[in-house]
Design an enzyme around this catalytic site. Structure first.
Site, PDB file in Angstrom:
ATOM      1  N   GLU A 135       0.782  -1.243   0.000  1.00  0.00           N
ATOM      2  CA  GLU A 135       0.000   0.000   0.000  1.00  0.00           C
ATOM      3  C   GLU A 135       0.813   1.292   0.000  1.00  0.00           C
ATOM      4  O   GLU A 135       0.269   2.354   0.291  1.00  0.00           O
ATOM      5  CB  GLU A 135      -0.995   0.009   1.174  1.00  0.00           C
ATOM      6  CG  GLU A 135      -2.029  -1.113   1.066  1.00  0.00           C
ATOM      7  CD  GLU A 135      -3.128  -1.089   2.133  1.00  0.00           C
ATOM      8  OE1 GLU A 135      -2.965  -0.366   3.126  1.00  0.00           O
ATOM      9  OE2 GLU A 135      -4.130  -1.800   1.956  1.00  0.00           O
TER      10      GLU A 135
ATOM     11  N   GLU B 113      -6.975  -7.756  -1.304  1.00  0.00           N
ATOM     12  CA  GLU B 113      -7.351  -7.527   0.093  1.00  0.00           C
ATOM     13  C   GLU B 113      -8.778  -7.039   0.153  1.00  0.00           C
ATOM     14  O   GLU B 113      -9.149  -6.105  -0.575  1.00  0.00           O
ATOM     15  CB  GLU B 113      -6.489  -6.439   0.738  1.00  0.00           C
ATOM     16  CG  GLU B 113      -5.216  -6.898   1.335  1.00  0.00           C
ATOM     17  CD  GLU B 113      -4.584  -5.825   2.230  1.00  0.00           C
ATOM     18  OE1 GLU B 113      -5.322  -5.002   2.820  1.00  0.00           O
ATOM     19  OE2 GLU B 113      -3.356  -5.811   2.316  1.00  0.00           O
TER      20      GLU B 113
END
Ligand code: BMA
Length: 774
Positions: free
Chosen positions: A457, A554
């Site tokens: 991320e 995710e």
């Protein structure tokens, strides 16, 4: 000969001595805190927290508020020391090294009171030359500096600009500046985990002594030559040649089942040498490839590599070789802008179904082989085929990857950087370079690993401006980002491993990210690469809220762990949803409220007059809500494989967040995403809270034993949604759980993870269903 003296190999024509000896320094060490007020024995591998616990000086670190009570442990600077006699004549050896497979993290190492080196990276392997300081009787000391204090110092020294985030959100009760230290990033706290920045020697430590030459490293990768349609094996061996003259000899590589035996002549010049061998597997022999679970066998072949060197020195290595190809396909899709993002294994497109893996414990010395096997076996039993080893944890131990190879679990391997920006000063880059080069060598022969990914991320953090960086300053951070993940890590991967793809981040847009200069305007696009998706506000029963992305790496929802799990780390006053304890264990801002809100959309919330009953029912309901949300979302991604709607679709992966937990607290974890061989599914035509006619189900079980397995013959008096079977703290797994019981009887199997009895199970058995709340 003492047990821990391992005669690794040797030798040995007449008159020659053994060529190599290894002496393990595992076992009992002495540990001392900064001002010397605490001294205790401690095990290596291990950490200070575990040693203090074993000596009865602290309680279970996971009990109630102990993460805060024991903060002092991580803020102190501890020293590990040991005195030992080497049980062989040390003067006979040309070279003696101290090998540390893992040091956690910042330490200065003294050998016989001479400083021999320093460590600053828990993911690196260290080797120090101690030839000139080693004696028959020795002392060794590792003087640790608190990783928390070190991180603060490093951040302070970085004066040119700030590298955010400084600290984790307050709700996490964690430590600051974790991005300045090469240590398990979640050990300073996470939104599902406590802050336990451990100190210690967390992997093997030993002394290696050798003459002539020493094999430092051995690694290999099978490569498929498409044009010739044949397999080759690249073997790389790294030697330290201490002989003053070149060492000649031959290498024999044998893979008997593939009728392969090849011999090579080598000559090793003095110094550090790399030997590269190229083994061709004849086209006439059928090579069975390795397949992911559910797609075929995990065939592997035993290989031996024998170095027969001058002076009668023989060095033999054996390993299992698996053959498979992996490609990441990014190509145009008809009817949809952007590019596909999917994996072909051995030429076949495969949907990646699975979950995300985090460290199994804050204290790695508690992660046993049995625990890894149980968790990974659960993964395949639930019909998953993939785990993503997430970048805020650790590069897992060898055994984890060996099990994934054996079980057919594909691994998406992040490098260990997560949810932060990182510095790129030379010291930091040097440390990362050593780490990455080492991890590639250690892991590249595992067929289970199908992709390397630079970080978790961080592209998104940068481009979605999580840290409120001013527009004018952004280029500085983009430059750092490209320096770290592209100019360093990517280059190391390209040089060290040609057998699998690399992407810079997750989520990322893959080829589109590259085209946009390694950072995309929106790295979470539905048209490229992978996405991470979280939405706790929208109704999760409405599939229209989910992104029709190419690959969902995710997504997930929180729930509370079972009462039997919490009971062990709490006391009676903690047992309510709004207790100080319940708030303390929740590390995600607003998490407890979000769970109740989401559950309330379709279920009546518990309203018992008994507070303990209400707490237990609420926990149960959060799990039902989570299961239902993850099911809906997962099914949406599975369906999206075969369709393009509104120009979006062709989803080829669904990895929910998260498989496992690090401690007993609310989180996204779930070990039961259970699938059946022939799929049974159901769809509620209304929310259960609006259902009429549900009456309380009396569910009974008759338990019997069949070998190691227990059979639960269930009978219900009424239809029961979300039947949850619980056997308290007895570890094990049910063949199904949380199911809808429409038939009067049903048989469920229980696989215990430790020996237990029918009697014990009967005592602990408890069953809940939604009808208990209504
Ligand atoms: C993503 C993950 C983790 C986190 C999870 C749940 O951000 O990469 O960092 O724990 O979501 O919030």
């Amino acid at each position: 000969m003492r047990l821990h003296l391992l005669l690794l190999l040797a030798l040995c024509g007449a008159g020659t001595t053994a060529a190599e000896l290894s002496y393990s320094l595992r076992g009992n060490w002495s540990i001392c805190n900064g001002n010397g007020s605490l001294e205790l024995p401690g095990a290596v591998p291990g950490c200070v927290h575990s040693a203090l616990f074993q000596q009865g000086l602290i309680q279970d670190s996971y009990y109630r508020f102990n993460d805060l009570n024991y903060r002092w442990v991580s803020l102190d600077n501890w020293t590990y020391s040991k005195e030992f006699k080497i049980p062989f004549e040390i003067s006979k050896w040309q070279k003696v090294n101290l090998i540390l497979e893992g040091v956690d993290t910042v330490s200065k190492i003294l050998f016989n009171e001479v400083t021999i080196g320093e460590t600053d990276n828990m993911f690196n392997r260290y080797s120090f030359d101690i030839t000139n300081v080693v004696r028959d009787v020795n002392s060794i000391e590792l003087r640790f500096q608190s990783a928390v204090l070190y991180a603060a110092q490093q951040s302070k020294a970085h004066t040119r600009y700030q590298v955010p985030p400084d600290c984790p959100p307050l709700v996490q009760k964690g430590e600051c500046h974790v991005n300045f230290v090469r240590k398990e990033q979640c050990s300073f706290s996470w939104d599902w985990g406590p802050s336990f920045p451990t100190q210690g020697i967390w992997k093997d430590v030993r002394i290696e002594a050798y003459n002539i030459c020493h094999l430092n490293y051995f690694t290999f990768s099978p490569i498929y030559d498409k044009s010739a349609q044949e397999w080759n094996l690249e073997i790389e061996s790294t030697f330290d040649v201490v002989s003053s003259k070149p060492v000649g000899g031959q290498v024999i590589v044998a893979i008997p089942k593939l009728q392969t035996q090849q011999t090579y002549s080598i000559e090793l010049q003095p110094g550090k040498r790399i030997v590269e061998l190229f083994v061709n597997i004849s086209k006439n022999i059928t090579v069975e490839t390795w397949w992911p679970h559910g797609h075929g066998n995990q065939t592997g072949y035993n290989m031996t590599v024998l170095f027969e060197l001058d002076g009668g020195l023989n060095i033999e290595k054996s390993a299992k070789v698996y053959f498979r190809t992996v490609e990441l396909i990014e190509e145009p899709i008809k009817g949809s802008p952007g590019l596909s993002f999917y994996f072909k294994i051995n030429g076949f497109p495969i949907f990646l179904k699975g979950s995300n893996w985090i460290p199994a414990d804050s204290f790695q010395d508690r992660v046993t082989s049995e625990l890894l096997r149980l968790l990974l076996q659960s993964v395949v039993d639930a019909n998953m085929n993939t785990l993503r080893v997430w970048g805020g944890g650790i590069y897992e131990q060898d055994e984890f990857y060996e099990l994934c190879d054996e079980l057919g679990i594909m691994v998406w391997q992040d490098f260990m950087f997560a949810c932060a920006l990182y510095p790129t000063d030379q010291g930091f880059l040097d440390s990362v370079t050593a780490e990455v080069a080492y991890q590639i060598k250690r892991l590249k022969s595992h067929p289970s690993i199908i992709i390397w990914s630079g970080n978790n991320e961080n592209e998104e953090a940068l481009m979605m401006n999580w840290y409120h960086i001013s527009f004018t300053d952004r280029p500085i951070y983009i430059k750092d980002y490209v320096t770290l993940y592209v100019k360093n890590i990517r280059e190391l991967v390209l040089a060290g491993d040609k057998s699998r793809p690399f992407i810079t981040s997750s989520p990322t847009n893959g080829a589109e990210t590259v085209a946009e200069g390694w950072v995309s305007q929106n790295p979470n696009s539905n048209y490229f690469g992978d996405v991470h998706f979280y939405d706790y506000i929208s109704d999760c029963w409405n599939w229209k809220v989910f992104p029709k992305a190419r690959f969902a790496s995710e997504y997930g929802y929180q729930s509370w762990p079972s009462f039997s799990t919490l009971e062990k780390v709490s006391s009676t006053e903690d047992w309510s949803f709004n207790s100080k304890f319940s708030l303390h264990r929740q590390h995600h801002e607003g998490g407890n409220k979000q769970m109740l809100y989401q559950a309330g959309l379709h279920f009546k919330l518990p309203q018992s007059t008994d507070p303990l009953r209400t707490f237990k029912d609420t926990i149960y309901l959060t799990q039902v809500m989570q299961a239902q949300c993850v099911k809906t979302e997962t099914e949406f991604y599975r369906r999206s494989r075969s369709e393009i709607v509104d120009q979006q679709g062709h989803t080829m992966g669904a990895l929910y967040w998260q498989l496992n937990d690090i401690w007993q607290a609310p989180s996204w974890a779930s070990l039961a995403d259970h699938g059946l061989l022939s799929p049974t599914n159901y769809h509620f035509l209304s929310s259960p809270k609006e259902a009429v006619g549900l009456c309380k189900a009396q569910i009974t079980a008759i338990i019997s034993q069949q070998g190691d397995i227990f059979v639960f013959d269930l009978e219900t008096s009424a239809v029961a949604p979300f039947v949850w079977l619980d056997v308290g703290s007895i570890p094990g797994r049910f063949s199904d759980n949380g199911f809808l019981m429409t038939e009067k009887t049903r048989t469920i199997l229980f696989y215990p993870w430790e020996p237990t009895s029918k009697n014990e199970l009967e005592q602990s058995f408890h069953v809940t269903s939604l009808t208990d709340i209504y």
